[in-house]
Design a protein around this motif. Structure first.
Motif, mmCIF file in Angstrom:
data_model
loop_
_atom_site.group_PDB
_atom_site.id
_atom_site.type_symbol
_atom_site.label_atom_id
_atom_site.label_comp_id
_atom_site.label_asym_id
_atom_site.label_seq_id
_atom_site.Cartn_x
_atom_site.Cartn_y
_atom_site.Cartn_z
ATOM 1 N N PRO A 172 0.820 -1.221 0.000
ATOM 2 C CA PRO A 172 0.000 0.000 0.000
ATOM 3 C C PRO A 172 0.854 1.272 0.000
ATOM 4 O O PRO A 172 0.381 2.340 -0.375
ATOM 5 N N THR A 173 2.117 1.142 0.431
ATOM 6 C CA THR A 173 3.001 2.309 0.549
ATOM 7 C C THR A 173 4.055 2.409 -0.538
ATOM 8 O O THR A 173 4.743 3.418 -0.628
ATOM 9 N N MET A 174 4.236 1.335 -1.305
ATOM 10 C CA MET A 174 5.376 1.305 -2.221
ATOM 11 C C MET A 174 5.061 0.417 -3.419
ATOM 12 O O MET A 174 4.508 -0.663 -3.256
ATOM 13 N N SER A 175 5.435 0.906 -4.598
ATOM 14 C CA SER A 175 5.323 0.074 -5.797
ATOM 15 C C SER A 175 6.726 -0.244 -6.274
ATOM 16 O O SER A 175 7.585 0.638 -6.326
ATOM 17 N N CYS A 176 6.978 -1.508 -6.602
ATOM 18 C CA CYS A 176 8.251 -1.906 -7.199
ATOM 19 C C CYS A 176 8.030 -2.076 -8.693
ATOM 20 O O CYS A 176 7.003 -2.615 -9.112
ATOM 21 N N GLU A 177 8.983 -1.626 -9.480
ATOM 22 C CA GLU A 177 8.842 -1.667 -10.938
ATOM 23 C C GLU A 177 10.178 -1.996 -11.577
ATOM 24 O O GLU A 177 11.234 -1.807 -10.957
ATOM 25 N N VAL A 178 10.132 -2.495 -12.796
ATOM 26 C CA VAL A 178 11.365 -2.725 -13.540
ATOM 27 C C VAL A 178 11.104 -2.301 -14.971
ATOM 28 O O VAL A 178 9.993 -2.467 -15.480
ATOM 29 N N GLN A 179 12.082 -1.665 -15.604
ATOM 30 C CA GLN A 179 11.861 -1.247 -16.974
ATOM 31 C C GLN A 179 13.091 -1.507 -17.837
ATOM 32 O O GLN A 179 14.220 -1.460 -17.356
ATOM 33 N N LEU A 180 12.791 -1.837 -19.065
ATOM 34 C CA LEU A 180 13.843 -2.145 -20.026
ATOM 35 C C LEU A 180 13.812 -1.100 -21.133
ATOM 36 O O LEU A 180 12.738 -0.714 -21.604
ATOM 37 N N PHE A 181 14.989 -0.606 -21.489
ATOM 38 C CA PHE A 181 15.096 0.302 -22.629
ATOM 39 C C PHE A 181 15.914 -0.391 -23.701
ATOM 40 O O PHE A 181 17.014 -0.867 -23.435
ATOM 41 N N LYS A 182 15.354 -0.443 -24.904
ATOM 42 C CA LYS A 182 16.071 -1.045 -26.025
ATOM 43 C C LYS A 182 17.282 -0.179 -26.379
ATOM 44 O O LYS A 182 17.359 0.977 -25.953
ATOM 45 N N ALA A 183 18.213 -0.756 -27.168
ATOM 46 C CA ALA A 183 19.403 -0.012 -27.594
ATOM 47 C C ALA A 183 19.014 1.384 -28.068
ATOM 48 O O ALA A 183 18.115 1.536 -28.892
#
Ligand code: GTQ
Ligand code: FE2
Length: 335
Positions: A244-255
């Protein structure tokens, strides 16, 4: 009636613990500067700490990232990032607190955390959840030191003056569940039994192997213009944010991928898991590479750019769930 001078009125009010609105203004949102912590001095500090500080000497052998732009020693006003190192054979003893915590494994493998009676093994890139008020102790029975990132909602909990903490009576909690049980019980399907503690988040491990496979599969579809290919780690029992207090995320950027600028009323702390690039925050640039960590304060315009021909991966934590639940979340797209 005798005409009272303003100063006399003010001091009369002050003596009675009152204050006129003409005296002070409530401070509005002040924009806060971003900051980036480089990996090398942090790793050096961790390795030196692993030689000089016994695990029994400190509650946890952890090093805090401290923003120079805040009145208290923390990473952001709501979220705290620290890095922990545990040597082979060590145990970081059991405790619990009403801060919610996450571990994101940066280096090493084969260590484990016990959360609510279940062992969660750690490999690079794995995310392990220890929700608010769950017992947790860390063990390293592998041959090598292990390093992970701790993300906590501590500053928010402290600001509410509601931080509670308990040491366990025994340093290692008993293991009462099968390894992998939480995934079997919660990861795929669920019985309709209600348990309100699930709303706080659940003890869980998201394996990097699975997350990376999902990122790879999504990469072919169009990414988000502001966030590239992004995944949120959802609470498997609610489908909502990690906590409820925190969101974890991961993101990828292509070349060479570059995103468009936006701003929002949540604060994010990013850790570079792979690659190198830069993030424009306000008018300045934060140049990053593997191991670095940086904070993007709320309401700052920001956009990301992968500066290499390899993919780049950022893991992040943010306080968006707090802003959303209080109806304070707002977002704007840039030009
Ligand atoms: O590993 O339990 O960095 O309770 C800060 C507080 C780690 C932990 C931190 C904690 C822990
Ligand atoms: Fe803890």
């Amino acid at each position: 009636m005798k005409h009272l001078k303003l100063e006399e009125l003010d001091s009369q009010l002050e003596r009675n613990q009152l204050s006129g609105f003409w005296r002070t203004r409530v401070p509005l949102h002040a924009s806060e500067a971003p900051y980036l912590w480089k990996w090398e001095p942090l790793l050096d500090g961790l390795l030196k700490a692993s030689e000089t500080i016994g695990i029994e000497q400190a509650e946890r052998r952890a090093i805090r990232l401290v923003s120079p732009h805040l009145p208290i020693k923390t990473t952001s006003h709501t979220l705290q990032v620290t890095f922990s190192i545990v040597n082979p054979g060590e145990v970081a003893k059991a405790h619990r607190h009403n801060m919610a915590a996450i571990r994101f494994v940066v280096q090493g493998k084969g260590a484990y955390t016990v959360v609510s009676g279940e062992k969660f093994f750690m490999e690079e890139g794995d995310l392990i959840l220890t929700p608010n008020w769950t017992w947790h102790d860390h063990h390293n029975e592998s041959e090598d030191p292990i390093i992970w990132l701790d993300g906590l909602d501590g500053p928010l909990i402290q600001s509410l003056n509601i931080l509670f903490f308990e040491d366990a009576e025994i340093p290692e909690q008993p293991v009462t569940r099968q390894t992998g049980e939480s995934l079997s019980r919660l990861g795929f399907a669920r019985t309709p039994k209600r348990d309100e503690t699930h709303l706080r988040g659940v003890p869980f491990r998201y394996s990097w192997k699975d997350i990376y496979q999902a990122l790879k599969a999504m990469k072919e579809a169009d990414g988000d213009p502001f966030d590239g290919t992004l995944l949120r780690y959802i609470n498997p029992t609610t489908g909502g944010s990690t906590y409820p207090t925190m969101s974890c995320e991961v993101q990828l950027f292509k070349a060479r991928e570059a995103t468009k600028a936006h701003r929002h009323t949540s604060t994010a702390i990013y850790h570079v898991f792979r690659g190198r690039g830069r993030t424009k925050v306000g008018e300045g640039y934060l140049e990053w590479k593997k191991g670095d960590t940086f904070v993007v304060p709320l309401w700052q315009w920001h956009c990301h750019e992968n500066l290499s021909n390899e993919e780049a991966v950022l893991f992040s934590i943010n306080d968006r769930p707090v802003m959303e639940s209080l109806q304070l979340y707002r977002e704007e797209a840039g030009n």
